[in-house]
Scaffold this active site. Structure first.
Site, PDB file in Angstrom:
ATOM      1  N   THR A 199      23.423  31.509  33.286  1.00 13.89           N
ATOM      2  CA  THR A 199      22.499  30.673  32.510  1.00 13.89           C
ATOM      3  C   THR A 199      21.088  30.749  33.050  1.00 13.89           C
ATOM      4  O   THR A 199      20.895  30.862  34.254  1.00 13.89           O
ATOM      5  CB  THR A 199      22.953  29.191  32.588  1.00 13.89           C
ATOM      6  OG1 THR A 199      24.254  29.091  32.045  1.00 13.89           O
ATOM      7  CG2 THR A 199      22.012  28.269  31.847  1.00 13.89           C
ATOM      8  N   ARG A 227      35.185  28.683  23.502  1.00 11.51           N
ATOM      9  CA  ARG A 227      34.671  27.674  24.436  1.00 11.51           C
ATOM     10  C   ARG A 227      33.142  27.606  24.368  1.00 11.51           C
ATOM     11  O   ARG A 227      32.440  28.615  24.333  1.00 11.51           O
ATOM     12  CB  ARG A 227      35.109  28.034  25.856  1.00 11.51           C
ATOM     13  CG  ARG A 227      34.641  27.061  26.944  1.00 11.51           C
ATOM     14  CD  ARG A 227      33.353  27.503  27.588  1.00 11.51           C
ATOM     15  NE  ARG A 227      32.991  26.642  28.722  1.00 11.51           N
ATOM     16  CZ  ARG A 227      31.811  26.691  29.322  1.00 11.51           C
ATOM     17  NH1 ARG A 227      30.879  27.530  28.937  1.00 11.51           N
ATOM     18  NH2 ARG A 227      31.558  25.896  30.328  1.00 11.51           N
ATOM     19  N   VAL A 228      32.624  26.399  24.326  1.00  7.82           N
ATOM     20  CA  VAL A 228      31.179  26.185  24.372  1.00  7.82           C
ATOM     21  C   VAL A 228      30.899  25.214  25.517  1.00  7.82           C
ATOM     22  O   VAL A 228      31.596  24.207  25.664  1.00  7.82           O
ATOM     23  CB  VAL A 228      30.672  25.605  23.032  1.00  7.82           C
ATOM     24  CG1 VAL A 228      29.225  25.157  23.150  1.00  7.82           C
ATOM     25  CG2 VAL A 228      30.810  26.650  21.922  1.00  7.82           C
ATOM     26  N   GLY A 229      29.900  25.515  26.296  1.00  5.93           N
ATOM     27  CA  GLY A 229      29.562  24.658  27.437  1.00  5.93           C
ATOM     28  C   GLY A 229      28.433  23.697  27.128  1.00  5.93           C
ATOM     29  O   GLY A 229      28.195  23.317  25.973  1.00  5.93           O
ATOM     30  N   ASP A 230      27.716  23.324  28.155  1.00  6.44           N
ATOM     31  CA  ASP A 230      26.648  22.326  28.022  1.00  6.44           C
ATOM     32  C   ASP A 230      25.356  22.889  27.450  1.00  6.44           C
ATOM     33  O   ASP A 230      24.567  22.161  26.831  1.00  6.44           O
ATOM     34  CB  ASP A 230      26.338  21.716  29.404  1.00  6.44           C
ATOM     35  CG  ASP A 230      25.887  22.780  30.400  1.00  6.44           C
ATOM     36  OD1 ASP A 230      26.530  23.851  30.457  1.00  6.44           O
ATOM     37  OD2 ASP A 230      24.891  22.565  31.103  1.00  6.44           O
ATOM     38  N   THR A 250      22.576  23.777  34.944  1.00  7.64           N
ATOM     39  CA  THR A 250      23.356  25.002  35.050  1.00  7.64           C
ATOM     40  C   THR A 250      24.622  24.698  35.843  1.00  7.64           C
ATOM     41  O   THR A 250      24.693  23.698  36.537  1.00  7.64           O
ATOM     42  CB  THR A 250      22.535  26.131  35.708  1.00  7.64           C
ATOM     43  OG1 THR A 250      23.305  27.332  35.706  1.00  7.64           O
ATOM     44  CG2 THR A 250      22.143  25.789  37.133  1.00  7.64           C
ATOM     45  N   GLY A 251      25.599  25.583  35.703  1.00  7.84           N
ATOM     46  CA  GLY A 251      26.855  25.361  36.421  1.00  7.84           C
ATOM     47  C   GLY A 251      27.964  25.021  35.451  1.00  7.84           C
ATOM     48  O   GLY A 251      27.872  25.334  34.256  1.00  7.84           O
ATOM     49  N   GLY A 253      29.699  23.720  32.816  1.00  4.28           N
ATOM     50  CA  GLY A 253      29.196  22.944  31.693  1.00  4.28           C
ATOM     51  C   GLY A 253      30.034  21.744  31.321  1.00  4.28           C
ATOM     52  O   GLY A 253      29.507  20.708  30.902  1.00  4.28           O
TER      53      GLY A 253
HETATM   54  N1  ASP Z   1      26.342  25.912  32.144  1.00  2.00           N
HETATM   55  C1  ASP Z   1      26.855  27.127  31.604  1.00  2.00           C
HETATM   56  C2  ASP Z   1      28.086  26.829  30.791  1.00  2.00           C
HETATM   57  O1  ASP Z   1      28.888  26.008  31.214  1.00  2.00           O
HETATM   58  C3  ASP Z   1      27.199  28.172  32.615  1.00  2.00           C
HETATM   59  C4  ASP Z   1      26.262  28.399  33.773  1.00  2.00           C
HETATM   60  O2  ASP Z   1      25.314  27.678  33.974  1.00  2.00           O
HETATM   61  O3  ASP Z   1      26.492  29.360  34.515  1.00  2.00           O
HETATM   62  O4  ASP Z   1      28.285  27.451  29.783  1.00  2.00           O
END
Ligand code: ASP
Length: 339
Positions: A199, A227-230, A250-251, A253
């Site tokens: 991200t 799948r969808v994240g944040d 980030t991280g 989600g």
């Molecule tokens: N936050 C992103 C997600 O969960 C992934 C990431 O930040 O690496 O899709």
């Protein structure tokens, strides 16, 4: 005390607003323009954003152009060069938000190089905030975006093949109900101590003092299809309030969504916390929810406020972000961490 008495005196003369402006003028001027973005790729992204900001361009243009640079890079984990989902397909999520509370996002978008620009078109050309999947792709094509070949980059192909070997393990069956889902999707620590991530989030304030933000990702590597994240969720991966500040995440989600992370950070700044302390409090909240499992994940937040102060915080060591506020000031800051 003297100030207060003087203020009350002026107030009784109906001059309190004059007096207030007088005090404000003596407070330090806001640092602007300024742009900050997640991870080391942020340095290059900031450069492009800064080119726009230094000429008096808008924060909105800056945050779009800045992260497009990262989406372009085939060696990066963002954009079409990124790791695929567990079916071997790259699906992209992105969001953008401006100073007027306008926002747009796309999720589960395939074969489009610049999801961030599609998100901006959703914001500017549709009555909606979010388009997903086939509908988002159709809209992108109608808007003149090219449909790229459905092909993995060389690096992504390699890591997908590696992953497939491990996927022979039993947990792949009903993986959605298995603890191993988190393990497969979690960012992993690299040998150099940094985290594998997918991200870039960017927030900026322009010379006019207006804020905007962007966030773009391929999501977690080898995620379940769909799948969808944040990152494309306004309030989770990104939030901007032009009176207060802007934040992005980030991280992992799922854990950012759980606390409406970026919105929380902005609301904490509204209550008077510095950007750094607001990010720290949001991270603390995730750790409280996750308990002993917090050590298995990484989440990082970054934020700026209207004074041009910036900050970031994360769960584990290894998260950093890039800060730029002058031609010769574009540097990395190590995110403080709690575990
Ligand atoms: N936050 C992103 C997600 O969960 C992934 C990431 O930040 O690496 O899709």
């Amino acid at each position: 005390m003297l100030h207060r008495r003087r203020f009350l005196q002026l107030g009784s003369l109906g001059l309190s607003s004059f007096s207030f402006k007088g005090f404000a003028a003596s407070s330090p001027a806001a640092r602007k323009p300024i742009v900050i973005s997640t991870w080391k790729d942020g340095i290059n992204a900031n450069k492009l954003a800064w080119e726009i900001l230094r000429k008096g361009g808008t924060a909105l243009d800056a945050v779009e152009k800045g992260v497009m640079n990262t989406e372009d890079s085939l060696n990066c984990c963002v954009g079409l060069g990124a790791n695929p989902d567990r079916d071997g397909r790259v699906t992209l999520d992105a969001s953008i938000m401006d100073a007027n509370g306008n926002c747009g996002s796309v999720a589960f978008l395939e074969r489009i190089k610049h999801p961030i620009s599609v998100a901006r078109r959703v914001m500017e050309k549709t009555p909606h905030v979010m388009l997903v999947g086939e509908g988002a792709q159709r809209f992108a094509v109608q808007q003149g975006f090219r449909l790229e070949p459905a092909k993995l980059s060389r690096d992504a192909e390699k890591s997908y093949r590696n992953w497939l070997k491990k996927s022979e393990y039993k947990p792949v069956v009903n993986i959605e109900n298995s603890k191993s889902t988190a393990m497969l999707a979690a960012p992993t620590r690299l040998e150099n101590g940094s985290w594998n991530h997918d991200t870039i989030g960017m927030v900026a304030m322009d010379a006019a003092g207006n804020l905007s933000g962007s966030c773009t990702t391929s999501g977690m590597a080898f995620k379940m299809r769909g799948r969808v994240g944040d990152s494309p969720i306004i309030g989770a991966g990104l939030f901007v309030d032009n009176e207060i500040g802007a934040a992005t995440a980030t991280g992992q989600g799922e854990d950012v969504i759980r606390i409406c992370g970026s919105h929380l950070v902005v609301e904490l700044m509204r209550q008077g916390l510095s950007p750094e302390n607001a990010c720290k409090t949001a991270v603390e909240r995730i750790i409280k929810i996750k308990g002993s499992k917090a050590k298995d994940i990484q989440v990082g937040f970054i934020a700026i406020n209207k004074q041009g102060e910036y900050g970031g915080y994360c769960i584990q060591q290894g998260f950093d972000f890039a800060v730029c506020y002058a031609d010769d000031k574009n540097f990395m800051v190590e995110g403080k961490y709690l575990l």
